[in-house]
Design a protein around this motif. Structure first.
Motif, PDB file in Angstrom:
ATOM      1  N   ILE A  40       0.841  -1.191   0.000  1.00  0.00           N
ATOM      2  CA  ILE A  40       0.000   0.000   0.000  1.00  0.00           C
ATOM      3  C   ILE A  40       0.883   1.251   0.000  1.00  0.00           C
ATOM      4  CG2 ILE A  40      -1.821   1.288   1.201  1.00  0.00           C
ATOM      5  CD1 ILE A  40      -2.656  -1.297   2.580  1.00  0.00           C
ATOM      6  N   LEU A  41       0.616   2.139  -0.954  1.00  0.00           N
ATOM      7  CA  LEU A  41       1.328   3.423  -0.992  1.00  0.00           C
ATOM      8  C   LEU A  41       0.630   4.425  -0.079  1.00  0.00           C
ATOM      9  CD1 LEU A  41       3.495   5.284  -2.359  1.00  0.00           C
ATOM     10  CD2 LEU A  41       1.689   5.939  -3.977  1.00  0.00           C
ATOM     11  N   VAL A  42       1.400   4.983   0.871  1.00  0.00           N
ATOM     12  CA  VAL A  42       0.854   6.019   1.753  1.00  0.00           C
ATOM     13  C   VAL A  42       1.833   7.192   1.779  1.00  0.00           C
ATOM     14  CG1 VAL A  42      -0.431   4.444   3.249  1.00  0.00           C
ATOM     15  CG2 VAL A  42       1.970   4.927   3.754  1.00  0.00           C
ATOM     16  N   GLU A  60       6.188   4.355   1.167  1.00  0.00           N
ATOM     17  CA  GLU A  60       6.020   5.728   0.698  1.00  0.00           C
ATOM     18  C   GLU A  60       6.576   5.888  -0.715  1.00  0.00           C
ATOM     19  OE1 GLU A  60       7.742   8.202   3.741  1.00  0.00           O
ATOM     20  OE2 GLU A  60       6.474   7.317   5.303  1.00  0.00           O
ATOM     21  N   ASN A  61       7.020   4.768  -1.282  1.00  0.00           N
ATOM     22  CA  ASN A  61       7.657   4.789  -2.601  1.00  0.00           C
ATOM     23  C   ASN A  61       6.808   4.007  -3.617  1.00  0.00           C
ATOM     24  OD1 ASN A  61       9.238   4.528  -4.829  1.00  0.00           O
ATOM     25  ND2 ASN A  61      10.970   3.550  -3.779  1.00  0.00           N
ATOM     26  N   ALA A  62       6.184   4.722  -4.540  1.00  0.00           N
ATOM     27  CA  ALA A  62       5.271   4.097  -5.489  1.00  0.00           C
ATOM     28  C   ALA A  62       5.956   3.040  -6.339  1.00  0.00           C
ATOM     29  CB  ALA A  62       4.645   5.161  -6.393  1.00  0.00           C
ATOM     30  N   ASP A  63       7.232   3.273  -6.671  1.00  0.00           N
ATOM     31  CA  ASP A  63       7.936   2.324  -7.534  1.00  0.00           C
ATOM     32  C   ASP A  63       7.988   0.924  -6.929  1.00  0.00           C
ATOM     33  OD1 ASP A  63       8.362   4.085  -9.564  1.00  0.00           O
ATOM     34  OD2 ASP A  63      10.300   4.772  -8.796  1.00  0.00           O
ATOM     35  N   GLU A  64       8.068   0.867  -5.607  1.00  0.00           N
ATOM     36  CA  GLU A  64       8.095  -0.448  -4.943  1.00  0.00           C
ATOM     37  C   GLU A  64       6.858  -1.269  -5.279  1.00  0.00           C
ATOM     38  OE1 GLU A  64       8.752  -0.759  -0.750  1.00  0.00           O
ATOM     39  OE2 GLU A  64      10.393   0.715  -0.824  1.00  0.00           O
ATOM     40  N   ILE A  65       5.775  -0.556  -5.602  1.00  0.00           N
ATOM     41  CA  ILE A  65       4.520  -1.258  -5.925  1.00  0.00           C
ATOM     42  C   ILE A  65       4.414  -1.488  -7.434  1.00  0.00           C
ATOM     43  CG2 ILE A  65       2.008  -1.108  -5.819  1.00  0.00           C
ATOM     44  CD1 ILE A  65       2.278   0.496  -3.279  1.00  0.00           C
TER      45      ILE A  65
END
Lengths: 430, 430
Positions: A40-42, A60-65
């Motif tokens: 989950i991106l927060v 907090e890092n969108a790329d991880e998702i």
């Protein structure tokens, strides 16, 4: 196991999280799969959300998702435009299905994002972007399988519908109703997007694009809000048996379509008039099925999250493949000329001596109309006239802002100025 | 190529034939397949239908269709019960998918036919059996994927809605409105099935069965029609701001459900009140999505045929597999005890001297109520009471047929007898 990456954990995101957590059995039955939200991106990992979420799945890092090869579906419920667009677009390129509730992004990039999804053989669904929990996009896609859908219209914005309901039912002024909407959490701090009709315009642009196989952009939607409607107008509407609703409409004839968001007067006995407060309704007119209407909660955590999860199910079941959006570049906006009707018009000049001049200018325009009141305020009903002609006339009149209102009448009882009961005109505009 | 065997070439059958003939491109796009009606069962091969059909595909022998190994889908639109049931059942056994518009057969055999379909790994769809062109069964199945649906209700019969609309809007008596319905083709020669609520009862039994995973038979649906509603009642309803609608309702609590078809009073500003003439509406209440309403044409050739063809598409696309009806035998009817509300009641005895006696009997029953009028007719509003208690009280009163009416009130404005504006009682029952 289907793995979902959730972008955003605000109201809708929390709702999606809770449904997937709490309805495992139902979702297993509906898809044959186990569904898990794996990341989950927060914005802030350390914020307490009261959701009892395993902290390790927050990032907090969108790329991880977006770059996680194990994630099958990206659910974008973070809002905003540029970042959301970039994440959706990257996710599709990375071969992930996308479900989004983002009307702004879809309205702006509907053609491009569909093409990206197609190139990557992935699904792009956005039921929650229009009408909250109402399955209107699915209903429209179903209708299109058999029908030419030439007309679509809806009450698409809960805030303005709440305000108009309060103005009409409780005789509040626009400002009083807006204050109440703020107090009850129905209006944003800056309500411009809602009350000027921009929010509804994004939604009707999406519906028109799907219904007509076109790319109806927000600039194709003529947009007028509700701020000019006065208590005097509301009183007059009641005397005519009419109710004002902010309605997004789209219609097509040949290769030209018209789209607008504007306050429209409907019969007080019409289904649209019965839609109160924050509820939404959408009407779809098909050539064989006739008129269908879909009604429900147009916003709110659970209904909107319900729509998102419905899309997730349709992605997993591959039923998204049953409908293909193909943009036909020859289908273009023809302005608002396809909308036609009698108009209610009110002008409240600072100086009553202006009234004869305004009437004179209207006469010069060639418009036929019937004056209902002309002592203090000028109130009149026009002949049937197309929307683009009416806009031009109003432009030419060049009246001071906030001194006037005009609304098209969509009534089964009024089709000419002679249908208005002028026996009662004494009661008007007093 | 998908081959369809059509059983019946009446109104709906002709509509299905025309859509499949005229919408080849759309259907190809929606399914990826070419669809052909390869055989049609008719009663008389030589009747001219003006459809320009190749005579060689007509047959008077159902077996030629049901036993044809080349036919994939049987579409039953012949009506009737026994033969239709036998054909549907044989078709499933022969390994064919079935689409039907037959509410009577589905209502009677929903569990058994679903089991047959499952055993043979085939689809059984019946969207057209409830609500004509309205995609309500699909909408309900979609909702159930995520939601517990505990309440479902609808205006499910166009004939009675037409009659009530005319009684209310044009002050016709029941008999006058029925005559008009006959003249306009909205009522059958024998209107019993419609006006007594049996048609709507079959439809709510189907919806309740799907919503609650049960086998709600027609005998589980308490059924009261609209024949007892008088012009005096209509006048009183208007004074109270209420409108009478024949509503099929089903609700569940734990393992017990209640189902009924009965005239109910709704607020004149409620969505259900705005449903006029032969239109239908269905409301589905889900635990996360909230209330959804589906509105459209409840009958007629094209809308009903549209629903049938939608089912054909879902069979071909195998999306029928996404929802499985499983009958849970522990879920049973609990009579009508789950319905509760204030009741409007009117008694018009032959002899006004009966009135004190009736009031006395009502008092003895322990029911609290407020008398609005008692000179010539007795008109009263009861306290909130459950439907089964009210039925018992009415039974005990043992009033002569056609001398009385009683309707439950479902109003947002009236939740106790004190909410009725008794300042106006002089106007009642005059």
């Amino acid at each position: 196991m289907i793995k979902i990456g959730l972008l955003g954990l605000g109201t809708v995101g929390s709702g999606v999280y809770e449904i997937i957590r709490d309805k495992k059995d139902k979702l297993k039955k509906a898809t044959g799969k186990n569904i898990e939200i794996s990341k989950i991106l927060v914005r802030d990992k350390n914020k307490d959300r009261g959701l009892n979420i395993d902290q390790s799945i927050l990032t907090e890092n969108a790329d991880e998702i977006i770059n996680d090869p194990n994630i099958d579906i990206i659910v974008e419920v973070m809002g905003g435009i540029d970042k959301a667009y970039s994440y959706i677009s990257k996710s599709l390129k990375n071969g992930k299905h996308v479900v989004t509730a983002n009307k702004a992004v879809i309205s702006l990039h509907i053609d491009e994002l569909h093409n990206l999804a197609k190139e990557n053989n992935k699904g792009l669904l956005f039921e929650a972007s229009v009408g909250g929990g109402i399955p209107v996009i699915k209903g429209l896609k179903e209708a299109i399988k058999i029908n030419d859908v030439d007309n679509i219209k809806g009450i698409l914005n809960g805030t303005t519908n709440f305000i108009l309901s309060k103005m009409c039912d409780e005789n509040l002024s626009f400002d009083e109703a807006l204050d109440l909407a703020h107090k009850l959490g129905y209006a944003e701090a800056d309500p411009t997007d809602d009350v000027e009709g921009y929010d509804a315009a994004r939604k009707i642009s999406i519906l028109a694009s799907l219904a007509f196989n076109t790319n109806a952009s927000i600039s194709d939607v003529m947009c007028r809000g509700i701020t000019s409607i006065s208590p005097l107008d509301i009183k007059n509407f009641k005397l005519m048996g009419l109710v004002a609703k902010l309605i997004g409409s789209a219609t097509i004839d040949g290769n030209e379509f018209s789209a607008s968001v504007e306050p429209i007067l409907v019969d007080e006995s019409a289904p649209f008039a019965s839609v109160k407060d924050a509820f939404n309704i959408v009407s779809v007119e098909g050539c064989t099925v006739g008129e269908l209407q879909f009604y429900g909660q147009g916003a709110g955590k659970d209904p909107t999250a319900n729509a998102v999860v419905t899309d997730i199910i349709d992605i997993i079941n591959e039923s998204y493949k049953e409908y293909e959006y193909i943009c036909n570049d020859s289908i273009k906006s023809g302005g608002t000329k396809l909308f036609k009707g009698n108009y209610y018009m009110r002008v409240s000049p600072n100086n009553v001596n202006e009234i004869p001049k305004i009437v004179n200018n209207l006469n010069k325009s060639g418009l036929e109309f019937k004056v209902i009141e002309s002592d203090k305020d000028l109130v009149l009903i026009t002949e049937q006239i197309s929307s683009d002609q009416m806009e031009a006339i109003m432009n030419d009149l060049d009246l001071p802002q906030n001194s006037y209102s005009y609304l098209r009448i969509e009534s089964n009882n009024i089709s000419s100025i002679h249908d208005i009961d002028f026996g009662n005109t004494d009661s008007f505009a007093m």
